[in-house]
Design a protein around this motif. Structure first.
Motif, mmCIF file in Angstrom:
data_model
loop_
_atom_site.group_PDB
_atom_site.id
_atom_site.type_symbol
_atom_site.label_atom_id
_atom_site.label_comp_id
_atom_site.label_asym_id
_atom_site.label_seq_id
_atom_site.Cartn_x
_atom_site.Cartn_y
_atom_site.Cartn_z
ATOM 1 N N VAL A 94 20.508 62.272 -11.777
ATOM 2 C CA VAL A 94 19.938 63.360 -10.976
ATOM 3 C C VAL A 94 18.442 63.442 -11.272
ATOM 4 N N ALA A 95 17.635 63.462 -10.235
ATOM 5 C CA ALA A 95 16.185 63.546 -10.416
ATOM 6 C C ALA A 95 15.784 65.010 -10.540
ATOM 7 N N GLY A 96 15.991 65.549 -11.751
ATOM 8 C CA GLY A 96 15.621 66.927 -12.023
ATOM 9 C C GLY A 96 14.148 67.048 -12.365
ATOM 10 N N PRO A 97 13.707 68.245 -12.798
ATOM 11 C CA PRO A 97 12.274 68.472 -13.063
ATOM 12 C C PRO A 97 11.655 67.473 -14.036
ATOM 13 N N SER A 98 12.345 67.157 -15.149
ATOM 14 C CA SER A 98 11.784 66.219 -16.126
ATOM 15 C C SER A 98 11.631 64.835 -15.527
ATOM 16 N N THR A 99 12.643 64.423 -14.758
ATOM 17 C CA THR A 99 12.591 63.093 -14.144
ATOM 18 C C THR A 99 11.498 63.031 -13.082
ATOM 19 N N LYS A 155 13.586 68.826 -7.773
ATOM 20 C CA LYS A 155 14.917 68.297 -8.026
ATOM 21 C C LYS A 155 15.476 67.625 -6.781
ATOM 22 N N LEU A 156 16.054 66.432 -6.997
ATOM 23 C CA LEU A 156 16.773 65.700 -5.963
ATOM 24 C C LEU A 156 18.050 65.157 -6.585
ATOM 25 N N GLU A 157 19.107 65.103 -5.792
ATOM 26 C CA GLU A 157 20.371 64.613 -6.325
ATOM 27 C C GLU A 157 21.135 63.857 -5.247
ATOM 28 N N PRO A 158 22.161 63.089 -5.661
ATOM 29 C CA PRO A 158 22.931 62.308 -4.689
ATOM 30 C C PRO A 158 23.392 63.162 -3.516
ATOM 31 N N GLY A 159 23.230 62.583 -2.300
ATOM 32 C CA GLY A 159 23.592 63.284 -1.074
ATOM 33 C C GLY A 159 22.411 63.867 -0.344
ATOM 34 N N ASN A 160 21.275 64.104 -1.080
ATOM 35 C CA ASN A 160 20.075 64.631 -0.422
ATOM 36 C C ASN A 160 19.460 63.563 0.492
ATOM 37 N N PRO A 174 12.088 63.497 3.521
ATOM 38 C CA PRO A 174 10.823 62.919 3.065
ATOM 39 C C PRO A 174 10.703 62.828 1.541
ATOM 40 N N ALA A 175 11.207 63.815 0.815
ATOM 41 C CA ALA A 175 11.112 63.779 -0.648
ATOM 42 C C ALA A 175 11.925 62.623 -1.216
ATOM 43 N N VAL A 176 13.100 62.379 -0.645
ATOM 44 C CA VAL A 176 13.921 61.254 -1.081
ATOM 45 C C VAL A 176 13.196 59.941 -0.788
#
Length: 535
Positions: A259-264, A206-211, A214-216
């Motif tokens: 939001v880049a959650g698990p499914s995304t 999971k990644l979301e705005p503000g993060n 390296p993952a971003v």
């Protein structure tokens, strides 16, 4: 250069062509003609339709003459066979090298006759594959009920003999905008695979705005490679990245929350190779569909859980749908038919399979179970609930079951009928909560619509001045009423995990029933391949 030389060789055969036309090979011309005919007849006999074509034409050569007409046919055929892979066909299926070798080595008129029949067989196989598909749907999966129009070989050869060769061969492919767009997507993906793909996978769930971090960066780089985001060096989940994630989610049938959650993340990490498999399967499926789909038609894409009305190529109405549950006896089939009427305030006549598998066991335990259903005998008379149902088996149960019209009816308040042997139709449902789910596979096989009333208005608009008022007048009567469509509408129940949207954006969906996996396996076994990754 290699392709050019092969085509050049295809234009010229050995000197026995002159022997056939001039009779200078040491035997009377009539004997050579007879030998040619016998060889063609012998070689073509393995295919009755090809043999029929040659009998009808007196065994005249279609390919092996030495004039410009025959030379043009050979050149067009070899160009088509050499480039079959561009259409998503199995390039190795068509024996180009063997054909060239046989043509090069032909020394007698009999050899020439065998070459003639071989060229016809190669043409028929290629033409059939491009026009109607490589596979026979029903042999791949039981849910593929699609009846494909596979042309007769004699007809193909006869048509080709009267046509301009290159134009005829090109016209064999589906002429739909969708097919052409999928070919472009195929080429785009092949290019990206050859360049090494879309980069490193995103390593988190999971990644979301503000993060940031390296993952971003990995998420950003993959979305750039896929075409959802302009080039950037920003390592923070900013508004630009959020908008790119929204676009990606929309193109992949995911919840659009930015939001880049698990499914995304799971979808982002799917590589171009897997996407290319979906496109190649979609091209094959496009070849299975009827060439004439109807100026107005209904398109239900099961993987997208949607139903659309299409007018002159444009979507004029769209609604969410529920499809069959992913079990062996409930998956929605794929086929085309014609919608003839709708039923307002429908009764639900419970299918025999549901009666015996689901309701009879309950009646055995409690004769007053499923009280919302009427039990009727063969004459339609109601059967008392005092009956001893425990003495019946699934095979011997003699009664039918029906749910009268009403807002709690399993079919809701309207159903849309295209009579078919699978007892599949579109209908309303009282279970409105199901439409809030991303994956909507819950029915016994029929297609449930989120907005059935609006769907009805759209269909009735062509025959009623005020379709909404008409519909509700019938609905308010409470009576089960059949309303015929003055212009029946073709219905196509399809299953596409890849297609090109109205804005030219490739869209992908999950393989809910794992049918596309089976189709890809069959295509791969037939010789369809993926490009190699450039090292």
């Amino acid at each position: 250069m290699k392709l050019f030389l092969k085509r050049a060789n295809a234009l010229a055969l050995s000197s026995c062509l002159l022997a056939l036309s001039l009779g200078v090979a040491g035997a009377p011309a009539s004997a050579q003609v007879t030998a040619f005919k016998q060889a063609v007849a012998e070689s073509a006999s393995v295919d009755d339709a090809i043999a029929t074509f040659y009998r009808q034409t007196g065994y005249a050569p279609l390919w092996t003459g030495e004039d410009d007409v025959h030379r043009a046919r050979r050149a067009a055929l070899f160009e088509a066979l050499e480039t079959a892979g561009l259409q998503g066909l199995p390039a190795g299926r068509y024996p180009v090298d063997r054909l060239l070798a046989e043509m090069r080595d032909a020394r007698t008129v009999r050899d020439l006759g065998l070459v003639e029949a071989m060229l016809s067989r190669a043409f028929v196989e290629y033409a059939t594959d491009l026009r109607s598909g490589v596979l026979v749907p029903a042999r791949v999966d039981g849910g593929l009920k699609r009846e494909v129009d596979r042309p007769d070989a004699a007809r193909l050869l006869a048509e080709f003999s009267k046509a301009e060769p290159i134009q005829y061969l090109r016209a064999l492919a589906p002429a739909s905008m969708q097919y052409r767009a999928l070919l472009k997507e195929k080429m785009r993906l092949e290019g990206q695979i050859a360049q090494g793909g879309w980069g490193a996978r995103v390593p988190v769930e999971k990644l979301e705005p503000g993060n940031s971090g390296p993952a971003v960066v990995a998420l950003r780089d993959r979305l750039i490679a896929m075409g959802f985001l302009p080039r950037s060096s920003v390592a923070r989940y900013d508004d630009d990245l959020r908008r790119a994630v929204l676009s990606f989610q929309a193109a992949n049938g995911l919840e659009t929350d930015g939001v880049a959650g698990p499914s995304t993340i799971t979808a982002v990490n799917i590589g171009p190779e897997e996407r290319l498999k979906s496109v190649l399967v979609a091209l094959e499926r496009e070849r299975w569909l009827p060439r004439e789909r109807g100026e107005r038609h209904i398109l239900v894409n099961q993987t997208d859980f949607s139903a659309r009305i299409v007018d002159h190529g444009q979507v004029t109405f769209q609604t969410r749908a529920v499809i069959g549950k992913n079990t062996e006896d409930r998956r929605s089939p794929e086929f085309s038919d014609v919608m003839e009427h709708m039923v307002i305030n429908p009764s639900w006549y419970v299918p025999r399979s549901i009666v015996t598998k689901e309701y009879l066991p309950k009646l055995r335990r409690n004769p007053r179970a499923v009280g919302h259903l009427e039990i009727t005998d063969s004459r339609g008379r109601r059967v008392s609930r005092n009956h001893n149902f425990s003495r019946y088996s699934a095979r011997s149960f003699p009664f039918a079951m029906r749910q009268p019209p009403g807002k709690n009816n399993a079919l809701g308040l309207v159903k849309f009928m295209f009579p078919n042997q699978y007892n599949i139709y579109l209908h309303d449902t009282p279970q409105k909560h199901l439409f809030a789910h991303d994956v909507r596979a819950y029915s016994h096989g029929c297609i449930r619509l989120a907005e059935p009333f609006e769907f009805a208005y759209a269909l009735l608009a062509r025959q009623e001045e005020d379709p909404k008022a008409f519909f509700h007048r019938v609905l308010d009567s409470g009576r089960e009423t059949r309303v015929n469509l003055e212009q029946p509408v073709p219905v196509h129940l399809i299953y596409r995990t890849a297609w090109i949207g109205e804005r030219g954006q490739a869209e992908y969906r999950r393989d809910v029933y794992e049918r596309d996996a089976k189709i890809w396996e069959a295509l791969s076994a037939a010789g369809v391949t993926l490009p190699a990754v450039r090292m």
